[in-house]
Scaffold this active site. Structure first.
Site, PDB file in Angstrom:
ATOM      1  N   LYS A   1     -74.957   3.437  70.821  1.00  0.00           N
ATOM      2  CA  LYS A   1     -73.506   3.251  70.737  1.00  0.00           C
ATOM      3  C   LYS A   1     -73.202   1.879  70.181  1.00  0.00           C
ATOM      4  CE  LYS A   1     -69.181   4.320  72.124  1.00  0.00           C
ATOM      5  NZ  LYS A   1     -68.755   4.053  70.731  1.00  0.00           N
TER       6      LYS A   1
ATOM      7  N   LYS B   1     -75.357  -5.146  76.211  1.00  0.00           N
ATOM      8  CA  LYS B   1     -74.007  -4.929  76.778  1.00  0.00           C
ATOM      9  C   LYS B   1     -73.981  -3.651  77.616  1.00  0.00           C
ATOM     10  CE  LYS B   1     -71.533  -6.935  72.903  1.00  0.00           C
ATOM     11  NZ  LYS B   1     -70.397  -6.985  71.998  1.00  0.00           N
TER      12      LYS B   1
ATOM     13  N   LYS C   1     -75.507  -0.150  65.922  1.00  0.00           N
ATOM     14  CA  LYS C   1     -74.490  -0.914  65.185  1.00  0.00           C
ATOM     15  C   LYS C   1     -74.565  -0.543  63.713  1.00  0.00           C
ATOM     16  CE  LYS C   1     -71.373  -4.248  65.827  1.00  0.00           C
ATOM     17  NZ  LYS C   1     -70.670  -4.679  67.026  1.00  0.00           N
TER      18      LYS C   1
ATOM     19  N   THR D   1     -61.314  -5.064  74.426  1.00  0.00           N
ATOM     20  CA  THR D   1     -62.195  -6.232  74.296  1.00  0.00           C
ATOM     21  C   THR D   1     -61.486  -7.451  74.875  1.00  0.00           C
ATOM     22  OG1 THR D   1     -63.167  -5.227  72.345  1.00  0.00           O
ATOM     23  CG2 THR D   1     -63.569  -7.580  72.647  1.00  0.00           C
TER      24      THR D   1
ATOM     25  N   ASN E   1     -58.338  -8.465  66.390  1.00  0.00           N
ATOM     26  CA  ASN E   1     -58.197  -7.555  67.535  1.00  0.00           C
ATOM     27  C   ASN E   1     -58.505  -8.291  68.841  1.00  0.00           C
ATOM     28  OD1 ASN E   1     -59.870  -5.743  69.541  1.00  0.00           O
ATOM     29  ND2 ASN E   1     -58.365  -4.414  68.585  1.00  0.00           N
TER      30      ASN E   1
ATOM     31  N   SER F   1     -64.736   2.338  75.281  1.00  0.00           N
ATOM     32  CA  SER F   1     -65.263   3.357  74.355  1.00  0.00           C
ATOM     33  C   SER F   1     -66.010   4.430  75.140  1.00  0.00           C
ATOM     34  CB  SER F   1     -66.218   2.727  73.346  1.00  0.00           C
ATOM     35  OG  SER F   1     -65.497   2.226  72.244  1.00  0.00           O
TER      36      SER F   1
HETATM   37  N1  NAI Z   1     -63.085  -5.222  68.108  1.00  0.00           N
HETATM   38  C1  NAI Z   1     -63.890  -5.002  69.134  1.00  0.00           C
HETATM   39  O1  NAI Z   1     -63.732  -4.035  69.890  1.00  0.00           O
HETATM   40  C2  NAI Z   1     -65.004  -5.949  69.442  1.00  0.00           C
HETATM   41  C3  NAI Z   1     -65.168  -7.130  68.720  1.00  0.00           C
HETATM   42  N2  NAI Z   1     -66.172  -8.000  69.080  1.00  0.00           N
HETATM   43  C4  NAI Z   1     -66.415  -9.207  68.328  1.00  0.00           C
HETATM   44  O2  NAI Z   1     -65.266 -10.049  68.331  1.00  0.00           O
HETATM   45  C5  NAI Z   1     -65.215 -10.810  67.112  1.00  0.00           C
HETATM   46  C6  NAI Z   1     -63.882 -10.561  66.444  1.00  0.00           C
HETATM   47  O3  NAI Z   1     -63.747  -9.164  66.217  1.00  0.00           O
HETATM   48  P1  NAI Z   1     -62.339  -8.489  65.947  1.00  0.00           P
HETATM   49  O4  NAI Z   1     -61.269  -9.270  66.619  1.00  0.00           O
HETATM   50  O5  NAI Z   1     -62.512  -7.052  66.216  1.00  0.00           O
HETATM   51  O6  NAI Z   1     -62.250  -8.676  64.374  1.00  0.00           O
HETATM   52  P2  NAI Z   1     -60.938  -8.703  63.458  1.00  0.00           P
HETATM   53  O7  NAI Z   1     -61.418  -8.288  62.129  1.00  0.00           O
HETATM   54  O8  NAI Z   1     -59.838  -7.937  64.085  1.00  0.00           O
HETATM   55  O9  NAI Z   1     -60.532 -10.254  63.452  1.00  0.00           O
HETATM   56  C7  NAI Z   1     -61.415 -11.266  63.052  1.00  0.00           C
HETATM   57  C8  NAI Z   1     -60.679 -12.600  63.128  1.00  0.00           C
HETATM   58  O10 NAI Z   1     -61.606 -13.638  62.796  1.00  0.00           O
HETATM   59  C9  NAI Z   1     -61.083 -14.411  61.706  1.00  0.00           C
HETATM   60  N3  NAI Z   1     -62.185 -14.883  60.886  1.00  0.00           N
HETATM   61  C10 NAI Z   1     -62.907 -14.196  59.969  1.00  0.00           C
HETATM   62  N4  NAI Z   1     -63.817 -14.994  59.401  1.00  0.00           N
HETATM   63  C11 NAI Z   1     -63.677 -16.217  59.979  1.00  0.00           C
HETATM   64  C12 NAI Z   1     -64.326 -17.480  59.823  1.00  0.00           C
HETATM   65  N5  NAI Z   1     -65.332 -17.627  58.962  1.00  0.00           N
HETATM   66  N6  NAI Z   1     -63.901 -18.505  60.603  1.00  0.00           N
HETATM   67  C13 NAI Z   1     -62.911 -18.346  61.488  1.00  0.00           C
HETATM   68  N7  NAI Z   1     -62.255 -17.191  61.677  1.00  0.00           N
HETATM   69  C14 NAI Z   1     -62.629 -16.143  60.927  1.00  0.00           C
HETATM   70  C15 NAI Z   1     -60.178 -13.450  60.957  1.00  0.00           C
HETATM   71  O11 NAI Z   1     -59.238 -14.160  60.156  1.00  0.00           O
HETATM   72  C16 NAI Z   1     -59.526 -12.727  62.136  1.00  0.00           C
HETATM   73  O12 NAI Z   1     -58.493 -13.516  62.686  1.00  0.00           O
HETATM   74  C17 NAI Z   1     -66.426 -10.332  66.279  1.00  0.00           C
HETATM   75  O13 NAI Z   1     -67.513 -11.201  66.499  1.00  0.00           O
HETATM   76  C18 NAI Z   1     -66.713  -8.946  66.859  1.00  0.00           C
HETATM   77  O14 NAI Z   1     -68.057  -8.552  66.654  1.00  0.00           O
HETATM   78  C19 NAI Z   1     -66.963  -7.783  70.161  1.00  0.00           C
HETATM   79  C20 NAI Z   1     -66.818  -6.641  70.905  1.00  0.00           C
HETATM   80  C21 NAI Z   1     -65.872  -5.603  70.575  1.00  0.00           C
HETATM   81  O1  AKG Z   2     -66.808   0.216  71.299  1.00  0.00           O
HETATM   82  C1  AKG Z   2     -67.983   0.306  71.000  1.00  0.00           C
HETATM   83  O2  AKG Z   2     -68.657   1.330  71.146  1.00  0.00           O
HETATM   84  C2  AKG Z   2     -68.743  -0.862  70.410  1.00  0.00           C
HETATM   85  C3  AKG Z   2     -68.013  -2.164  70.308  1.00  0.00           C
HETATM   86  C4  AKG Z   2     -68.875  -3.152  69.599  1.00  0.00           C
HETATM   87  O3  AKG Z   2     -69.300  -2.911  68.480  1.00  0.00           O
HETATM   88  C5  AKG Z   2     -69.255  -4.405  70.235  1.00  0.00           C
HETATM   89  O4  AKG Z   2     -69.106  -4.552  71.451  1.00  0.00           O
HETATM   90  O5  AKG Z   2     -69.760  -5.302  69.532  1.00  0.00           O
END
Ligand code: NAI
Ligand code: AKG
Length: 430
Positions: A86, A110, A122, A206, A237, A364
């Site tokens: 997953k 996790k 992944k 998250t 997000n 999820s």
């Molecule tokens: N969306 C989810 O359910 C989950 C996300 N994560 C992790 O959380 C982190 C953020 O994910 P999301 O919020 O989903 O992504 P997203 O795509 O919604 O947002 C990413 C954010 O990071 C910023 N960003 C991108 N490149 C950057 C850089 N070089 N320096 C500073 N900021 C930068 C973007 O402008 C945006 O504000 C990632 O590491 C992701 O793997 C972890 C678990 C679950």
């Molecule tokens: O919701 C999921 O199954 C995975 C989320 C995820 O990719 C992460 O925790 O980095």
């Protein structure tokens, strides 16, 4: 005084050159240490040090200019001893094979910490959604599912959203899978829109999980959340909903950032305004004339720092300058192993990614359970169940750190790797 401060300039430079920014290698180092703490033989590490399966695919898409562009994608399945694999799918220009492998290993951890019946997986596609039309994005999403359809499925490997992917992309992917398999298969993917079998609370899951970790960490450090100063790197997000939840809890969000820069105001930022004005890629700082860099933001005064963007942000270069007493890793891999050691030596409570960001995969899992039973829960039910999982997980990791006298990252790996190692042993694999 921090250990690194005691070194001369040359020694510091040498240490920084030695620092491992290779997420895959550093994950292997900690998994090895965790297994050795638990007394597992070398064979178990040999099994778990690499994903059991890694698929590379080429995805042809007709672009809006009429030309065909070939995209490269990956799906990594770390270990399926516990159950199906997953994990999310990332769309980003810097996606690469090693990163996807490391991310799948973190998913195993996790799932182990949250005690979910899964192993880690992944996926990623090398592309930049910020420069693609809606139609092109749909083409890439559907093409990816066609390319990986043999190795994924509701009982094999279940994708979900990650960086630059969202519920619309999950909907296209589910639709493509249902067409290939010729039956409606909502449990193939999670993070879907609620009308297509998505779960209430997945979009904010998250950030909700991170919020609960911040609350638990604050209790341990005797910090009142009301009035505490919080800096969040990333406003997508994870980061944007977290900012909202922190603001609602009475904390003062003093800094946020996106890929283009950061804003900081020690009197607090107007979070509702920022949420309203951010675009779907989490960009908001382009509205401001006076910005600082992401690097500067991380070193600003605050009580709680949450990296919620990309990897390798807290390194040997800046670990000694972090002012926060609590660092909660919403992002995957934001702190190097060397920096982890420095933060820990400085008495900063670091809540590692494999614990702090497990709220997403936990909801999820709830979504998959609801899809399988065809009976759906209210937002309140999801939220109560999520809190229970995260509070229990936090306590397990915190106690393990105390029991084994190790930092929180190694403690989280010890908890996370155990179920997978046991399941592999019972199956007779090692
Ligand atoms: N969306 C989810 O359910 C989950 C996300 N994560 C992790 O959380 C982190 C953020 O994910 P999301 O919020 O989903 O992504 P997203 O795509 O919604 O947002 C990413 C954010 O990071 C910023 N960003 C991108 N490149 C950057 C850089 N070089 N320096 C500073 N900021 C930068 C973007 O402008 C945006 O504000 C990632 O590491 C992701 O793997 C972890 C678990 C679950
Ligand atoms: O919701 C999921 O199954 C995975 C989320 C995820 O990719 C992460 O925790 O980095």
């Amino acid at each position: 005084m921090a250990a690194i401060d005691l070194l001369n300039d040359q020694q510091q430079k040498h240490l920084q050159e030695e620092e491992s920014l290779d997420l895959f290698k550093s994950t292997q180092v900690v998994i090895k240490e965790a297994l050795s703490n638990l007394g597992y033989p070398g064979e178990t590490f040999e099994l778990l040090k690499e994903p059991m399966r890694m698929l590379t695919v080429r995805i042809p898409v007709r672009m809006d200019d009429g030309k065909i562009k070939i995209f490269t994608g990956y799906r990594s399945q770390h270990n399926d001893a516990v159950g199906p694999t997953k994990g999310g799918v990332r769309f980003h220009p810097e996606v690469n094979e090693k990163e996807v492998k490391a991310l799948s290993m973190w998913m195993s951890l996790k799932c182990g910490i949250a005690d979910l019946p899964y192993g880690g997986g992944k996926g990623g596609i090398i592309c930049d959604p910020r420069e693609m039309s809606f139609r092109e994005l749909e083409g890439v999403s559907r093409g990816y599912v066609r390319a990986i359809s043999q190795v994924v499925g509701p009982t094999k490997d279940i994708p979900a959203p990650d960086v630059f992917t969202n519920s619309q992309i999950m909907a296209w992917m589910m639709d493509e899978y249902s067409r290939i398999r010729e039956f409606d298969s909502p449990g193939f993917i999670t993070g879907k829109p609620v009308v297509l079998g998505g779960s209430h609370g997945r979009e904010t899951a998250t950030a909700s999980g991170v919020t609960i970790c911040v609350e638990e960490a604050a209790k341990k450090k005797g910090i009142q959340l009301e009035g505490a100063h919080v800096v969040i790197q990333g406003f997508g997000n994870a980061g944007s909903f977290l900012a909202k939840f922190m603001h609602d809890a009475g904390a003062k969000v003093v800094g946020i950032s996106d890929a283009h820069g950061a804003i900081y105001n020690s009197n607090g930022l107007d979070i509702d305004y920022l949420l309203d004005r951010r675009d779907s890629f989490g960009t908001v700082t382009n509205l401001f004339e006076r910005t600082i860099t992401n690097k500067e933001l991380l070193e600003k005064d605050c009580d709680i720092l949450v990296p919620a963007a990309v990897s390798n942000q807290i390194t040997l270069e800046n670990a000694k300058n972090i002012k926060a007493s609590i660092v909660v890793e919403a992002a995957n891999g934001p702190t190097t192993l060397e920096a982890t050691k420095i933060l820990s030596k400085r008495g900063i409570l670091l809540v590692p990614d494999v614990l702090a960001s497990s709220g997403g995969v936990t909801v999820s899992y709830f979504e998959w359970v609801q899809n399988n039973q065809g009976y759906y829960w209210t937002e309140e039910e999801v939220s109560t169940k999520l809190r229970q999982v995260i509070v229990d997980s936090f306590e397990k990791v915190y106690s393990a750190a105390d029991k084994h006298q190790v930092d929180m990252r190694l403690a989280a790996y010890i908890i996370g790797v155990r179920k997978m190692a046991e399941a592999s042993r019972f199956r007779g694999w090692v």
